[in-house]
Structures are given as C-alpha cells and as structure tokens.
Design a protein around this motif. Structure first.
Motif, PDB file in Angstrom:
ATOM      1  N   ILE A   5     -15.299   5.236  10.247  1.00  0.00           N
ATOM      2  CA  ILE A   5     -14.182   5.113   9.302  1.00  0.00           C
ATOM      3  C   ILE A   5     -13.046   4.386  10.021  1.00  0.00           C
ATOM      4  O   ILE A   5     -12.653   4.768  11.130  1.00  0.00           O
ATOM      5  N   ILE A   6     -12.537   3.350   9.369  1.00  0.00           N
ATOM      6  CA  ILE A   6     -11.478   2.528   9.967  1.00  0.00           C
ATOM      7  C   ILE A   6     -10.228   2.644   9.092  1.00  0.00           C
ATOM      8  O   ILE A   6     -10.256   2.300   7.909  1.00  0.00           O
ATOM      9  N   ILE A   7      -9.160   3.157   9.674  1.00  0.00           N
ATOM     10  CA  ILE A   7      -7.921   3.396   8.935  1.00  0.00           C
ATOM     11  C   ILE A   7      -6.947   2.243   9.206  1.00  0.00           C
ATOM     12  O   ILE A   7      -6.538   2.028  10.353  1.00  0.00           O
ATOM     13  N   ASN A   8      -6.603   1.513   8.151  1.00  0.00           N
ATOM     14  CA  ASN A   8      -5.607   0.451   8.284  1.00  0.00           C
ATOM     15  C   ASN A   8      -4.226   1.016   7.963  1.00  0.00           C
ATOM     16  O   ASN A   8      -3.900   1.261   6.801  1.00  0.00           O
ATOM     17  N   GLY A   9      -3.429   1.202   8.993  1.00  0.00           N
ATOM     18  CA  GLY A   9      -2.091   1.785   8.824  1.00  0.00           C
ATOM     19  C   GLY A   9      -1.008   0.751   8.562  1.00  0.00           C
ATOM     20  O   GLY A   9       0.172   1.038   8.752  1.00  0.00           O
ATOM     21  N   SER A  10      -1.415  -0.455   8.120  1.00  0.00           N
ATOM     22  CA  SER A  10      -0.444  -1.486   7.740  1.00  0.00           C
ATOM     23  C   SER A  10      -0.350  -1.547   6.219  1.00  0.00           C
ATOM     24  O   SER A  10      -1.362  -1.416   5.538  1.00  0.00           O
ATOM     25  N   PRO A  11       0.860  -1.786   5.690  1.00  0.00           N
ATOM     26  CA  PRO A  11       0.957  -1.935   4.235  1.00  0.00           C
ATOM     27  C   PRO A  11       0.300  -3.219   3.744  1.00  0.00           C
ATOM     28  O   PRO A  11      -0.014  -3.344   2.559  1.00  0.00           O
ATOM     29  N   ARG A  12       0.112  -4.178   4.651  1.00  0.00           N
ATOM     30  CA  ARG A  12      -0.449  -5.472   4.207  1.00  0.00           C
ATOM     31  C   ARG A  12      -1.970  -5.419   4.300  1.00  0.00           C
ATOM     32  O   ARG A  12      -2.534  -5.002   5.294  1.00  0.00           O
ATOM     33  N   LYS A  13      -2.598  -5.905   3.205  1.00  0.00           N
ATOM     34  CA  LYS A  13      -4.051  -5.715   3.102  1.00  0.00           C
ATOM     35  C   LYS A  13      -4.843  -6.937   3.522  1.00  0.00           C
ATOM     36  O   LYS A  13      -6.072  -6.950   3.401  1.00  0.00           O
ATOM     37  N   ASN A  14      -4.173  -7.985   3.953  1.00  0.00           N
ATOM     38  CA  ASN A  14      -4.926  -9.187   4.332  1.00  0.00           C
ATOM     39  C   ASN A  14      -4.307  -9.867   5.543  1.00  0.00           C
ATOM     40  O   ASN A  14      -4.428 -11.063   5.706  1.00  0.00           O
ATOM     41  N   CYS A  92       9.421  -0.736  14.461  1.00  0.00           N
ATOM     42  CA  CYS A  92      10.578  -0.087  15.118  1.00  0.00           C
ATOM     43  C   CYS A  92      10.142   0.716  16.344  1.00  0.00           C
ATOM     44  O   CYS A  92      10.477   1.894  16.499  1.00  0.00           O
ATOM     45  N   SER A  93       9.334   0.065  17.176  1.00  0.00           N
ATOM     46  CA  SER A  93       8.893   0.629  18.468  1.00  0.00           C
ATOM     47  C   SER A  93       7.966   1.831  18.361  1.00  0.00           C
ATOM     48  O   SER A  93       7.909   2.656  19.272  1.00  0.00           O
ATOM     49  N   ASP A  94       7.248   1.934  17.262  1.00  0.00           N
ATOM     50  CA  ASP A  94       6.283   3.040  17.105  1.00  0.00           C
ATOM     51  C   ASP A  94       5.182   2.558  16.155  1.00  0.00           C
ATOM     52  O   ASP A  94       5.286   1.460  15.592  1.00  0.00           O
ATOM     53  N   VAL A  95       4.153   3.389  15.963  1.00  0.00           N
ATOM     54  CA  VAL A  95       3.210   3.079  14.888  1.00  0.00           C
ATOM     55  C   VAL A  95       3.933   3.318  13.568  1.00  0.00           C
ATOM     56  O   VAL A  95       5.005   3.929  13.539  1.00  0.00           O
ATOM     57  N   THR A  96       3.364   2.856  12.456  1.00  0.00           N
ATOM     58  CA  THR A  96       4.054   3.033  11.169  1.00  0.00           C
ATOM     59  C   THR A  96       4.174   4.527  10.846  1.00  0.00           C
ATOM     60  O   THR A  96       3.335   5.341  11.267  1.00  0.00           O
ATOM     61  N   GLY A  97       5.195   4.863  10.077  1.00  0.00           N
ATOM     62  CA  GLY A  97       5.415   6.258   9.708  1.00  0.00           C
ATOM     63  C   GLY A  97       4.196   6.856   9.026  1.00  0.00           C
ATOM     64  O   GLY A  97       3.832   8.018   9.265  1.00  0.00           O
ATOM     65  N   VAL A  98       3.561   6.070   8.190  1.00  0.00           N
ATOM     66  CA  VAL A  98       2.378   6.536   7.455  1.00  0.00           C
ATOM     67  C   VAL A  98       1.228   6.845   8.438  1.00  0.00           C
ATOM     68  O   VAL A  98       0.494   7.821   8.255  1.00  0.00           O
ATOM     69  N   THR A  99       1.114   6.038   9.466  1.00  0.00           N
ATOM     70  CA  THR A  99       0.081   6.297  10.489  1.00  0.00           C
ATOM     71  C   THR A  99       0.385   7.607  11.218  1.00  0.00           C
ATOM     72  O   THR A  99      -0.513   8.400  11.487  1.00  0.00           O
ATOM     73  N   ARG A 100       1.662   7.852  11.517  1.00  0.00           N
ATOM     74  CA  ARG A 100       2.052   9.109  12.177  1.00  0.00           C
ATOM     75  C   ARG A 100       1.675  10.301  11.293  1.00  0.00           C
ATOM     76  O   ARG A 100       1.122  11.286  11.758  1.00  0.00           O
ATOM     77  N   CYS A 101       2.014  10.181   9.995  1.00  0.00           N
ATOM     78  CA  CYS A 101       1.693  11.280   9.058  1.00  0.00           C
ATOM     79  C   CYS A 101       0.187  11.534   9.049  1.00  0.00           C
ATOM     80  O   CYS A 101      -0.261  12.682   9.032  1.00  0.00           O
ATOM     81  N   PHE A 102      -0.577  10.446   9.071  1.00  0.00           N
ATOM     82  CA  PHE A 102      -2.038  10.576   9.059  1.00  0.00           C
ATOM     83  C   PHE A 102      -2.526  11.313  10.317  1.00  0.00           C
ATOM     84  O   PHE A 102      -3.362  12.223  10.238  1.00  0.00           O
ATOM     85  N   ILE A 103      -1.991  10.935  11.474  1.00  0.00           N
ATOM     86  CA  ILE A 103      -2.447  11.552  12.734  1.00  0.00           C
ATOM     87  C   ILE A 103      -2.119  13.046  12.742  1.00  0.00           C
ATOM     88  O   ILE A 103      -2.933  13.869  13.167  1.00  0.00           O
TER      89      ILE A 103
END
Ligand SMILES: Cc1cc2nc3c(=O)[nH]c(=O)nc-3n(C[C@H](O)[C@H](O)[C@H](O)COP(=O)(O)O)c2cc1C
Length: 217
Positions: A5-14, A92-103
């Motif tokens: 399973i590959i989680i794309n933590g970017s809002p951009r899909k391409n 902003c010097s971290d992974v995206t907020g959504v990625t943090r929530c996921f982790i």
C-alpha cells in the motif's frame, strides 16, 4: 500475491510525490507483487481523537484503530498488506499535516504502554518513506537534521525501519513565470527536473523492486 500500500500524502495527484509513488509501484509490480496507491487528500479523516478504544483492557478493538471514518478501511487494508510506503512533500519544514494525522492513526494503536513499548501490529511490515521538497540535499541536511528520524520514529517502533527515498529541488510550478519566485532559478529547476528527477524516479522503482525481493515467500 504480496501487496504494498502506497500512501500519497501530497494534495497534488499528478506531480512530484505521486510520480515517485507510481515509480515505486512499478518496481513492486515488476517484482511480481501488487501495489495500490491511495491519495490521502481524498480520504475523509482526522488525526487520533484520543478515544483510547485501542488501549482498553479486554476491549474488542484493543490494538486496532476503530474510529469510524474514511481512514478505517485503509488502516485495515494496511494491516493485511506486506509492505507500506508513506510519501509526502515537505511543507513548512515537516511532512504535510495530513501525513502526520495518518501516521498517528496508523501507529498509536500498534504499540502497548508496557516496558519497551512492544509492537502488537499484526505484521512487521516492510516500509519505505518518500520525501519530496523544493530545497537541495545540502540544505535539507542543514535545515532538517532530525526531521526524517523523528517522522519515522513511530513507524520504526511498530514495523520495520523504513528505507528512505528523496527527491530534492523539485519542480514546483507549471510555469515559473506566472508566480513571484526570486529564490529559485527557473532554468536551474528545469535542468534538475530533466536530468535528476528521472534518476529519483529510478531510485523509487528500484526500492519498490527491492522491497518485494526482500520479503521471504
Ligand atoms: C504549503 C507549502 C509549504 C512548503 N514548504 C516547503 C519547505 O518547508 N521546504 C521545502 O523544501 N519545500 C517546501 N514546499 C515545496 C514542496 O515540498 C515541493 O514542491 C514538493 O515536491 C511538492 O510536492 P508535489 O509536487 O507532490 O505537490 C512547500 C510547498 C507548499 C505548497
């Protein structure tokens, strides 16, 4: 068949991060396994709510996040998989907020508040992290000396230590002339995109292949 399973933590899909995910997936497929990419920004969820159902004595969801939102089926899919990739741009010097929530949601239920914080994840998954960012490798080492270890700490606690793949100095805009950008040189960015990014994609491909080859059948 083995599955990653590959989680794309970017809002951009391409764009950069998603392309790195696709390349990793191609490597997985080349090695004879299955890969599924999930765009995290399409999933309706938030971070851990501190409900502690995952830590409740004799609780039916002990060791499992059971919060009923869009992430729940994905967490269950990950538990049944053989490998996990978490990919994020640096914001902003971290992974995206959504990625943090996921982790948070993924890892908190999988360790016990006991001596040594043992992992109770159903499987010790193979893992990889993909990071993409605007700045160069040199600057990343200077500016984010602890970021990657810190981001991966919980993943390493509950699963296997991740393999790291980076794409530095990424091409951020479709057309640099349309935006106010004085700190990055459009032509240098274009050269990097044409010459280095394909090599970064290749590294992601090889890492995907290696992940499957390292799983004993
Ligand atoms: C809100 C925001 C914050 C960012 N902060 C950083 C940063 O702190 N450091 C950095 O190197 N790049 C930063 N970037 C650039 C992105 O990390 C970089 O362009 C990344 O490759 C984008 O991934 P994508 O193409 O998948 O969207 C930021 C971009 C955005 C939109």
């Amino acid at each position: 068949m083995k599955k990653v399973i590959i989680i794309n933590g970017s809002p951009r899909k391409n764009r950069n991060t998603r392309k790195m995910c696709e390349s990793f997936a191609q490597g997985v497929i080349k090695a004879g396994a299955e890969a599924e990419i999930i765009n995290l920004y399409d999933v309706d969820f938030k971070g851990c709510r501190s409900c502690f159902a995952c830590k409740l004595k004799d609780g039916k969801n002990f060791g499992r996040c059971a919060y009923p939102d869009g992430l729940l089926p994905i967490l269950d899919k990950i538990s049944a998989a053989d490998g996990l990739v978490v990919a994020s741009p640096i914001y902003c010097s971290d992974v995206t907020g959504v990625t943090r929530c996921f982790i948070e949601r993924l890892t908190f239920p999988f360790f016990e508040y006991k001596e040594g914080y043992p992992s109770i994840a159903p499987k010790r998954l193979k893992t990889a992290m993909i990071y993409t960012m605007n700045i160069s490798e040199t600057l990343s080492n200077q500016m984010y000396p602890d970021l990657y270890d810190k981001t991966e700490f919980m993943i390493t606690t509950v699963f296997e230590k991740p393999v790291r793949i980076f794409a530095y100095d990424t091409y951020q805009f479709d057309d640099y002339d349309k935006y106010v950008v004085e700190t990055f040189d459009k032509n240098k960015k274009l050269k990097h995109k044409d010459e280095q990014f394909p090599k970064d994609l290749q590294k992601a491909f090889e890492a995907g292949k290696n992940m499957i080859e390292s799983i004993s059948f």
